[in-house]
Enzyme design. Structure first.
Site, PDB file in Angstrom:
ATOM      1  N   HIS A 114      34.340  48.410  45.124  1.00  0.00           N
ATOM      2  CA  HIS A 114      35.307  49.359  45.683  1.00  0.00           C
ATOM      3  C   HIS A 114      36.717  48.955  45.238  1.00  0.00           C
ATOM      4  O   HIS A 114      37.070  47.768  45.299  1.00  0.00           O
ATOM      5  CB  HIS A 114      35.211  49.371  47.211  1.00  0.00           C
ATOM      6  CG  HIS A 114      36.078  50.425  47.826  1.00  0.00           C
ATOM      7  ND1 HIS A 114      35.750  51.769  47.806  1.00  0.00           N
ATOM      8  CD2 HIS A 114      37.283  50.341  48.441  1.00  0.00           C
ATOM      9  CE1 HIS A 114      36.713  52.461  48.390  1.00  0.00           C
ATOM     10  NE2 HIS A 114      37.650  51.619  48.776  1.00  0.00           N
ATOM     11  N   LEU A 142      24.894  56.932  50.347  1.00  0.00           N
ATOM     12  CA  LEU A 142      23.456  56.782  50.575  1.00  0.00           C
ATOM     13  C   LEU A 142      23.140  56.844  52.077  1.00  0.00           C
ATOM     14  O   LEU A 142      23.923  56.366  52.900  1.00  0.00           O
ATOM     15  CB  LEU A 142      22.980  55.450  49.984  1.00  0.00           C
ATOM     16  CG  LEU A 142      23.095  55.369  48.456  1.00  0.00           C
ATOM     17  CD1 LEU A 142      22.941  53.937  47.971  1.00  0.00           C
ATOM     18  CD2 LEU A 142      22.086  56.284  47.770  1.00  0.00           C
ATOM     19  N   GLU A 150      37.998  44.452  38.230  1.00  0.00           N
ATOM     20  CA  GLU A 150      36.627  44.860  38.585  1.00  0.00           C
ATOM     21  C   GLU A 150      35.644  44.396  37.513  1.00  0.00           C
ATOM     22  O   GLU A 150      34.539  43.937  37.817  1.00  0.00           O
ATOM     23  CB  GLU A 150      36.535  46.393  38.708  1.00  0.00           C
ATOM     24  CG  GLU A 150      37.301  46.985  39.865  1.00  0.00           C
ATOM     25  CD  GLU A 150      37.003  48.474  40.057  1.00  0.00           C
ATOM     26  OE1 GLU A 150      35.892  48.930  39.733  1.00  0.00           O
ATOM     27  OE2 GLU A 150      37.898  49.196  40.529  1.00  0.00           O
ATOM     28  N   ASN A 186      28.001  47.062  46.102  1.00  0.00           N
ATOM     29  CA  ASN A 186      28.914  48.128  45.694  1.00  0.00           C
ATOM     30  C   ASN A 186      30.234  47.509  45.265  1.00  0.00           C
ATOM     31  O   ASN A 186      30.609  46.437  45.752  1.00  0.00           O
ATOM     32  CB  ASN A 186      29.155  49.095  46.859  1.00  0.00           C
ATOM     33  CG  ASN A 186      30.078  50.237  46.480  1.00  0.00           C
ATOM     34  OD1 ASN A 186      29.953  50.816  45.392  1.00  0.00           O
ATOM     35  ND2 ASN A 186      31.012  50.578  47.351  1.00  0.00           N
TER      36      ASN A 186
HETATM   37  C1  GAR Z   1      35.751  52.097  39.965  1.00  0.00           C
HETATM   38  O1  GAR Z   1      37.136  51.898  40.137  1.00  0.00           O
HETATM   39  C2  GAR Z   1      35.023  51.785  41.250  1.00  0.00           C
HETATM   40  O2  GAR Z   1      35.575  50.714  41.965  1.00  0.00           O
HETATM   41  C3  GAR Z   1      35.186  53.077  41.997  1.00  0.00           C
HETATM   42  O3  GAR Z   1      35.002  54.080  41.025  1.00  0.00           O
HETATM   43  C4  GAR Z   1      35.433  53.572  39.760  1.00  0.00           C
HETATM   44  C5  GAR Z   1      34.299  53.784  38.766  1.00  0.00           C
HETATM   45  O4  GAR Z   1      34.727  53.474  37.481  1.00  0.00           O
HETATM   46  N1  GAR Z   1      34.266  53.213  43.059  1.00  0.00           N
HETATM   47  C6  GAR Z   1      34.564  53.804  44.219  1.00  0.00           C
HETATM   48  O5  GAR Z   1      35.634  54.297  44.446  1.00  0.00           O
HETATM   49  C7  GAR Z   1      33.428  53.794  45.233  1.00  0.00           C
HETATM   50  N2  GAR Z   1      33.921  54.129  46.520  1.00  0.00           N
HETATM   51  P1  GAR Z   1      33.677  53.317  36.292  1.00  0.00           P
HETATM   52  O6  GAR Z   1      32.757  54.545  36.344  1.00  0.00           O
HETATM   53  O7  GAR Z   1      34.538  53.317  35.072  1.00  0.00           O
HETATM   54  O8  GAR Z   1      32.920  52.043  36.505  1.00  0.00           O
END
Ligand code: GAR
Length: 214
Positions: free
Chosen positions: A123, A107, A188, A121
């Site tokens: 990560h 963004l 997560e 966010n």
């Molecule tokens: C997750 O692991 C999240 O932490 C990562 O993308 C994946 C999305 O999974 N995000 C990043 O890398 C952002 N920099 P999901 O679509 O199954 O929630």
């Protein structure tokens, strides 16, 4: 005497309105939906916005009756117009918190400043290690023994905003990018609903680089 309808209306009146921005699978979106449906998170997803029309996250929205919108940057003449469309959808939804959940677009400073302190966010690393794309691959290639996941407020620096919550995850000798990613994802899915609940309850305060949790 409070009847069931009144109770439901009352409970929805206390639900904290959020917008979730996604680009792909949407397993974190699913975790947020699950936490709301099971009563662990007092929030309501007013809208899920996807940057791709083929994101599986959109199927999840359909299944759970969640309002969704697609804003694909390719459909707009500029990044500014793309972000203006997202801003409009968020404002119309009445959301008071923007949750980036696997939203793979960076963004602009203008967008971030407009909602400063109101964008989170997730990560897949222990920030500030392994910022940017393929954080799990970066951790494996570096030879780290521990990685994890981080929920942070978004500022103008990529993956650089004040940290809200973190959980470490071990890296095992025979891990692949897939096995490590799925072990991190399990954490997560617990962490994101917890961070949103803290925000919704007014328990987070940003002081410089620190997020104080009361
Ligand atoms: C997750 O692991 C999240 O932490 C990562 O993308 C994946 C999305 O999974 N995000 C990043 O890398 C952002 N920099 P999901 O679509 O199954 O929630």
């Amino acid at each position: 005497m409070v009847n069931r309808r009144d109770r439901l209306m009352n409970s929805s009146a206390h639900k904290f309105p959020i917008a979730v921005l996604v680009s792909g699978n949407g397993s974190n979106l699913q975790a947020i939906i699950g936490a709301i449906e099971s009563g662990r998170l007092d929030a309501e997803i007013r809208v899920a916005i996807s940057s791709s029309s083929s994101a599986y996250a959109l199927e999840r929205c359909k299944k759970h009756g969640i309002n969704s919108a697609v804003h694909d940057q390719k459909a707009y003449a500029s990044k500014e117009e793309f972000e203006t469309a997202i801003v409009q959808t968020i404002i119309e939804s009445g959301a008071k918190l923007i949750c980036l959940a696997g939203f793979m677009k960076v963004l602009s400073d203008a967008f971030v400043n407009k909602f400063s302190g109101f964008i989170m966010n997730i990560h897949p690393s222990l920030l500030p290690s392994f910022k940017g794309l393929h954080a799990q691959r970066q951790a494996l290639e570096y030879g780290a023994k521990v990685s994890g996941c981080t929920i942070h407020f978004v500022n103008e620096n990529l993956d650089g905003g004040p940290i809200i919550l973190q959980v470490p995850v071990p890296i095992l000798p025979d891990d692949t990018e897939e096995t490590l990613s799925s072990r991190i994802l399990r954490e997560e899915h617990k962490l994101y609903p917890a961070a949103i609940q803290l925000f919704a309850r007014g328990k987070l305060k940003i002081e410089g680089r620190k997020v104080l949790i009361s």
